[in-house]
Design a protein around this motif. Structure first.
Motif, PDB file in Angstrom:
ATOM      1  N   THR A  49       0.847  -1.190   0.000  1.00 47.11           N
ATOM      2  CA  THR A  49       0.000   0.000   0.000  1.00 47.11           C
ATOM      3  C   THR A  49       0.881   1.238   0.000  1.00 47.11           C
ATOM      4  O   THR A  49       1.667   1.447   0.927  1.00 47.11           O
ATOM      5  CB  THR A  49      -0.922   0.038   1.243  1.00 47.11           C
ATOM      6  N   LEU A  51       0.979   4.780   0.773  1.00 48.50           N
ATOM      7  CA  LEU A  51       0.149   5.714   1.540  1.00 48.50           C
ATOM      8  C   LEU A  51       0.326   7.144   1.067  1.00 48.50           C
ATOM      9  O   LEU A  51      -0.628   7.904   0.988  1.00 48.50           O
ATOM     10  CB  LEU A  51       0.484   5.594   3.022  1.00 48.50           C
ATOM     11  N   SER A  57       3.480   0.688   3.053  1.00 44.53           N
ATOM     12  CA  SER A  57       3.225  -0.390   4.006  1.00 44.53           C
ATOM     13  C   SER A  57       3.207  -1.729   3.276  1.00 44.53           C
ATOM     14  O   SER A  57       2.697  -1.832   2.154  1.00 44.53           O
ATOM     15  CB  SER A  57       1.891  -0.179   4.719  1.00 44.53           C
ATOM     16  N   ASP A  59       2.102  -5.785   4.019  1.00 44.58           N
ATOM     17  CA  ASP A  59       1.442  -6.758   4.890  1.00 44.58           C
ATOM     18  C   ASP A  59       1.774  -8.159   4.381  1.00 44.58           C
ATOM     19  O   ASP A  59       1.321  -8.556   3.297  1.00 44.58           O
ATOM     20  CB  ASP A  59      -0.076  -6.556   4.893  1.00 44.58           C
ATOM     21  N   ASN A 132       3.683  -6.919   9.508  1.00 44.01           N
ATOM     22  CA  ASN A 132       3.496  -5.622   8.868  1.00 44.01           C
ATOM     23  C   ASN A 132       4.803  -4.840   8.942  1.00 44.01           C
ATOM     24  O   ASN A 132       5.455  -4.797   9.986  1.00 44.01           O
ATOM     25  CB  ASN A 132       2.379  -4.830   9.559  1.00 44.01           C
ATOM     26  N   ILE A 134       6.110  -0.964   7.930  1.00 42.60           N
ATOM     27  CA  ILE A 134       5.866   0.383   7.416  1.00 42.60           C
ATOM     28  C   ILE A 134       7.221   1.021   7.144  1.00 42.60           C
ATOM     29  O   ILE A 134       8.059   1.120   8.046  1.00 42.60           O
ATOM     30  CB  ILE A 134       5.047   1.231   8.397  1.00 42.60           C
ATOM     31  N   LEU A 183      -4.151  -3.791  13.252  1.00 40.06           N
ATOM     32  CA  LEU A 183      -3.795  -4.688  12.147  1.00 40.06           C
ATOM     33  C   LEU A 183      -4.843  -5.779  11.922  1.00 40.06           C
ATOM     34  O   LEU A 183      -5.026  -6.248  10.805  1.00 40.06           O
ATOM     35  CB  LEU A 183      -2.429  -5.324  12.407  1.00 40.06           C
ATOM     36  N   LYS A 202      -6.754   3.028   5.001  1.00 39.63           N
ATOM     37  CA  LYS A 202      -5.403   3.589   4.897  1.00 39.63           C
ATOM     38  C   LYS A 202      -5.063   4.397   6.149  1.00 39.63           C
ATOM     39  O   LYS A 202      -3.915   4.417   6.600  1.00 39.63           O
ATOM     40  CB  LYS A 202      -5.284   4.468   3.654  1.00 39.63           C
ATOM     41  N   TYR A 205      -3.117   2.771   8.980  1.00 41.84           N
ATOM     42  CA  TYR A 205      -1.659   2.661   8.918  1.00 41.84           C
ATOM     43  C   TYR A 205      -0.993   3.862   9.588  1.00 41.84           C
ATOM     44  O   TYR A 205       0.056   3.732  10.210  1.00 41.84           O
ATOM     45  CB  TYR A 205      -1.193   2.540   7.465  1.00 41.84           C
ATOM     46  N   TYR A 206      -1.610   5.036   9.462  1.00 39.45           N
ATOM     47  CA  TYR A 206      -1.062   6.220  10.126  1.00 39.45           C
ATOM     48  C   TYR A 206      -1.181   6.081  11.650  1.00 39.45           C
ATOM     49  O   TYR A 206      -0.284   6.493  12.393  1.00 39.45           O
ATOM     50  CB  TYR A 206      -1.788   7.473   9.652  1.00 39.45           C
TER      51      TYR A 206
END
Length: 336
Positions: A49, A51, A57, A59, A132, A134, A183, A202, A205-206
């Motif tokens: 992803t 962002l 990110s 996964d 995960n 990031i 998650l 999304k 994730y932040y």
């Protein structure tokens, strides 16, 4: 509509690096790229992803039939990687002659290495891994906060100073169920065509990144595990919270939940206060309200039927606590 790899104009370079080590096919759904493994290497997928510029990110949801090493430093150059293991375990290693460090279930880690230095994740065969990562580009992302004068930007700058001055850095963090809860809502999700839902997912994730940074600073300053709970105790809390969410209609009590989790009443309360900032009874009440809100929005059940479905017996009490949380009575909420 999903597109196959042959349909894609371009595949993110980060995912192409992964494909060299994890054989499979890449598909894209909106801007979510997914690498699905070939059966010759195992089963599972890696979701990528993007962002924003400088923030990606990954996964990993895998079960391999052979050991694999993934060079995370080459996935995104000049970045800091925030790792979290939701299920199973993996190891991190800088150079082949250095000892690998185990990252266990519910554990965090922060990794950084300068360009050209080896940094890899080692995944063992046979175990189900949910991981995960990031990746944050130091210049592209962190510089945006350099002139801001607020607590969050100060934490970001402090983290940059702590990590960025070293050629390589590895911080094995403590256990965190706060990240696990976010998650759980992301792994295995099927994105719909609703843009608002995509943006909402999304946004998680932040939240995860913010919790990583908060925990990292706390551990650097205090040099200690922030939870105070053992791994098996955290796992028990996670399992019992999932049990409550799955069966909100059951008349949960401290005694029954202690039997379910194998924890003492004190540990049970400690775990819920650390994890959810709520007592056990507050958590049960909130789960019931959220389930009721969903039923009111998505079904034709009457208010009385909703009350019964979430394990409450008093309609007047339900209306009182529902209005306190959502600012409308159940009837007003349904009409809106």
């Amino acid at each position: 509509m999903k597109k196959t790899e042959n349909d894609l104009v371009s595949v993110p370079s980060e995912l192409n690096v992964l494909k060299e080590h994890l054989q499979g096919n890449i598909t894209v759904d909106y801007d979510i790229h997914t690498l699905t493994l070939d059966s010759v290497i195992g089963k599972g997928q890696v979701r990528y992803t993007n962002l924003q510029s400088g923030l990606q990110s990954f996964d990993f949801d895998l079960k391999l039939i052979k050991d694999i090493e993934i060079p995370i430093a080459s996935m995104t150059s000049e970045s800091i990687q925030f790792l979290y293991c939701l299920e199973g375990h993996c190891s991190h290693q800088f150079e082949t002659f250095e000892e690998a460090t185990l990252v266990e279930q519910f554990q965090t880690a922060v990794v950084h290495s300068n360009r050209g230095l080896a940094s890899k994740i080692i995944i063992k065969k046979g175990d189900h891994l949910m991981l995960n990562i990031i990746c944050v580009n130091k210049k592209e992302y962190f510089d945006k906060f350099g002139k801001e004068n607020n607590p969050f930007s100060k934490k970001l700058q402090g983290l940059l100073y702590e990590i960025g001055t070293k050629s390589k850095h590895f911080h094995l963090g403590g256990y965190s169920l706060k990240i696990a809860e976010q998650l759980k809502l992301l792994f295995g999700i099927e994105y719909s065509n609703e843009v608002s839902e995509l943006l909402s997912q999304k946004g998680r994730y932040y939240l995860i990144l913010a919790k990583h940074i908060e925990q990292f600073h706390s551990e650097i300053e205090n040099n200690s595990n922030t939870s105070g709970l053992l791994k098996n105790e955290l796992k028990a809390i996670s399992q019992v919270s999932d049990f409550i969410k799955k069966y909100p209609e059951i008349q949960h009590s401290i005694k029954s939940l202690c039997l379910e989790s194998g924890l003492s009443p004190a540990k049970l309360q400690e775990g819920f206060k650390f994890m959810f900032q709520r007592t056990v009874s507050d958590f049960v009440r909130n789960v019931r309200l959220e389930k009721a809100e969903k039923l009111i929005k998505t079904t034709e059940l009457t208010i009385s039927e909703v009350v019964y479905s979430v394990g409450l017996t008093s309609r007047s009490y339900f209306c009182k606590i529902f209005k306190k949380k959502y600012s409308y009575s159940p009837k007003e909420y349904k009409s809106k």
